[in-house]
Scaffold this active site. Structure first.
Site, PDB file in Angstrom:
ATOM      1  N   SER A 233     106.995 129.988  36.046  1.00  0.00           N
ATOM      2  CA  SER A 233     108.003 129.042  36.492  1.00  0.00           C
ATOM      3  C   SER A 233     109.221 129.773  37.055  1.00  0.00           C
ATOM      4  O   SER A 233     109.091 130.494  38.036  1.00  0.00           O
ATOM      5  CB  SER A 233     108.350 128.111  35.332  1.00  0.00           C
ATOM      6  OG  SER A 233     108.823 126.905  35.832  1.00  0.00           O
ATOM      7  N   HIS A 376     102.576 122.109  32.423  1.00  0.00           N
ATOM      8  CA  HIS A 376     103.388 123.247  32.835  1.00  0.00           C
ATOM      9  C   HIS A 376     103.598 124.209  31.663  1.00  0.00           C
ATOM     10  O   HIS A 376     104.314 123.893  30.716  1.00  0.00           O
ATOM     11  CB  HIS A 376     104.737 122.665  33.293  1.00  0.00           C
ATOM     12  CG  HIS A 376     105.671 123.646  33.871  1.00  0.00           C
ATOM     13  ND1 HIS A 376     105.428 124.288  35.057  1.00  0.00           N
ATOM     14  CD2 HIS A 376     106.864 124.111  33.427  1.00  0.00           C
ATOM     15  CE1 HIS A 376     106.442 125.094  35.331  1.00  0.00           C
ATOM     16  NE2 HIS A 376     107.316 125.004  34.352  1.00  0.00           N
TER      17      HIS A 376
HETATM   18  C1  GTR Z   1     111.929 123.235  35.702  1.00  0.00           C
HETATM   19  C2  GTR Z   1     112.544 123.569  37.011  1.00  0.00           C
HETATM   20  C3  GTR Z   1     111.660 124.476  37.735  1.00  0.00           C
HETATM   21  C4  GTR Z   1     111.084 125.568  36.867  1.00  0.00           C
HETATM   22  C5  GTR Z   1     110.984 125.242  35.398  1.00  0.00           C
HETATM   23  C6  GTR Z   1     110.859 126.369  34.387  1.00  0.00           C
HETATM   24  O1  GTR Z   1     112.544 122.224  35.030  1.00  0.00           O
HETATM   25  O2  GTR Z   1     112.862 122.420  37.691  1.00  0.00           O
HETATM   26  O3  GTR Z   1     112.176 124.959  38.930  1.00  0.00           O
HETATM   27  O4  GTR Z   1     111.603 126.772  37.126  1.00  0.00           O
HETATM   28  O5  GTR Z   1     111.918 124.412  34.961  1.00  0.00           O
HETATM   29  O6  GTR Z   1     111.315 127.481  34.547  1.00  0.00           O
HETATM   30  O7  GTR Z   1     110.228 126.096  33.363  1.00  0.00           O
END
Ligand code: GTR
Length: 403
Positions: A233, A376
């Site tokens: 991320s 995620h």
């Molecule tokens: C999210 C963000 C992303 C990403 C992520 C993370 O909420 O919008 O750009 O980087 O976090 O790092 O887990």
């Protein structure tokens, strides 16, 4: 009292980000027709026809443009870099891994910054070992203490014959809107804070990974020619920026890096430039705000960032439920970047034109992609695919794996 204020702020931030995610576009039919900046035509109109022209002209100017408009500068000057080794008090992995901490002490203009780099190497084998470095925005001490943790899956990495290394971005540039200047921005490069194209969080984290590579080059236990930088991320955005700038990395892995990482900005699918600049302004240069709601005017798109990594290996990973990070946009970047590998470096790959929304993996020469099921996160199945790909790149036959 203090605690309840903290929780109120936390709830506010979380609900703010949930609303931003709910409001985003997730419909393919609403994705604008893509007109992307050409990989092979320089800003001066020169048609790039060879790897040499690419490296001398186009690659350089693309990186400079990303630095000026988006990620910020990556200063490479310092007065001194020292590595001080310490043995950790506790090694929860001592059955199969040796553990050391290297304090990377960087000094400039009379100030210094210390960044702990944690390294695990296989106990029962003899080095030098290929190495995988994770840029971590999660607390490293906690990750290491939890032997079940998959985000930094030490047992999995070490049992495949790799050294597993990690640093906590907190020691380089705090992952916080108010405190991001705590770390190298205040201590080593304060002039960057004044510049609209100056270094910010993501560039600082990439810089941290480069200092780790400085150590790998010196450590006889590490084979730095077989090195990989990984980030999840926000860490994946930093890993890509690091791999683009620093040609010492053999593989760059982006796990679900989404907007500002592997995903094409012009698709405006899931997280957009405006949304990311609003929630995380301290990751990017001030200049990047110009492109809020205005992605068409960006002088580049993210496929070009991936292409600057050629001919070295690059791997993009997505998760099926992580629409906020736009899996298809992440894949398309890789597919488009493959043209530089094919046309300029003669590394013939044939990534499918159509995106397959069911879980799959593609490992073709120096290009890797997978879409796995789920949310995620960086989990064991991602590591397994990363390690399989690294084995292929480094010609490692892994006996441990099938035993
Ligand atoms: C999210 C963000 C992303 C990403 C992520 C993370 O909420 O919008 O750009 O980087 O976090 O790092 O887990």
């Amino acid at each position: 009292m203090k605690k309840s204020i903290f929780f109120l702020i936390l709830i506010f931030c979380l609900s703010h980000s949930i609303t931003a995610q709910q409001e985003a576009n997730y419909e393919e039919s609403k994705v604008p027709d893509l007109v992307l900046p050409d990989l092979f035509i320089s800003y001066q109109g020169q048609v790039i026809q060879s790897d040499l022209e690419w490296e001398k002209v186009r690659r350089q100017e693309i990186i400079q443009s990303f630095a000026d408009q988006m990620y910020g500068q990556l200063p490479i000057d310092y007065d001194e870099l020292r590595f001080e080794e310490s043995i950790p008090q506790l090694n929860p992995y001592n059955e199969y891994a040796d553990y050391k901490i290297i304090n990377m002490k960087v000094s400039r203009n009379g100030n210094s910054q210390s960044i702990p780099l944690h390294i695990f190497t296989p106990t029962r084998e003899r080095g030098p070992f290929p190495v995988i470095l994770l840029i971590s925005h999660r607390q490293v001490d906690k990750l290491i203490a939890d032997t079940e943790d998959q985000f930094f899956s030490i047992q999995q990495i070490v049992s495949r014959g790799y050294a597993a290394a990690i640093f906590d971005v907190e020691f380089v540039s705090a992952d916080d809107k108010e405190r991001y200047d705590e770390g190298i921005l205040k201590s080593l490069y304060p002039e960057q804070l004044e510049m609209p194209n100056g270094m910010r969080g993501l560039s600082a984290w990439a810089w941290g990974a480069m200092r780790a590579m400085d150590f790998f080059e010196k450590d006889p236990l590490i084979d730095h020619t077989k090195s990989a930088v990984v980030g999840h991320s926000r860490g994946g955005k930093a890993a890509l920026w690091c791999g683009a700038n620093d040609t010492r990395w053999a593989i760059t892995y982006s796990n679900e890096s989404g907007c500002g990482g592997a995903a094409l900005s012009r698709r405006k699918f899931g997280e957009t430039v405006e949304k990311i600049n609003t929630a995380f302004p301290y990751w990017f240069t001030d200049n990047f705000d110009t492109y809020n709601g205005n992605e068409e005017t960006l002088p580049f798109d993210q496929h070009q960032l991936l292409a600057t990594i050629a001919p070295r290996a690059v791997y993009v990973a997505s998760a099926s439920e992580d629409l906020w990070a736009d899996p298809k946009g992440e894949y398309l970047s890789l597919k488009l970047a493959s043209r530089v590998y094919d046309q300029l470096y003669n590394v013939i790959t044939d990534l499918p034109d159509h995106y397959d929304f069911s879980p799959h993996s593609i490992h073709q020469g120096p290009l890797g992609y997978h879409l796995r099921e789920g949310k995620h996160n960086l989990i064991s199945i991602d590591w397994e695919k990363f390690l399989d790909f690294a084995d292929l790149q480094f010609g490692i036959k892994n006996f441990n794996k099938n035993n």
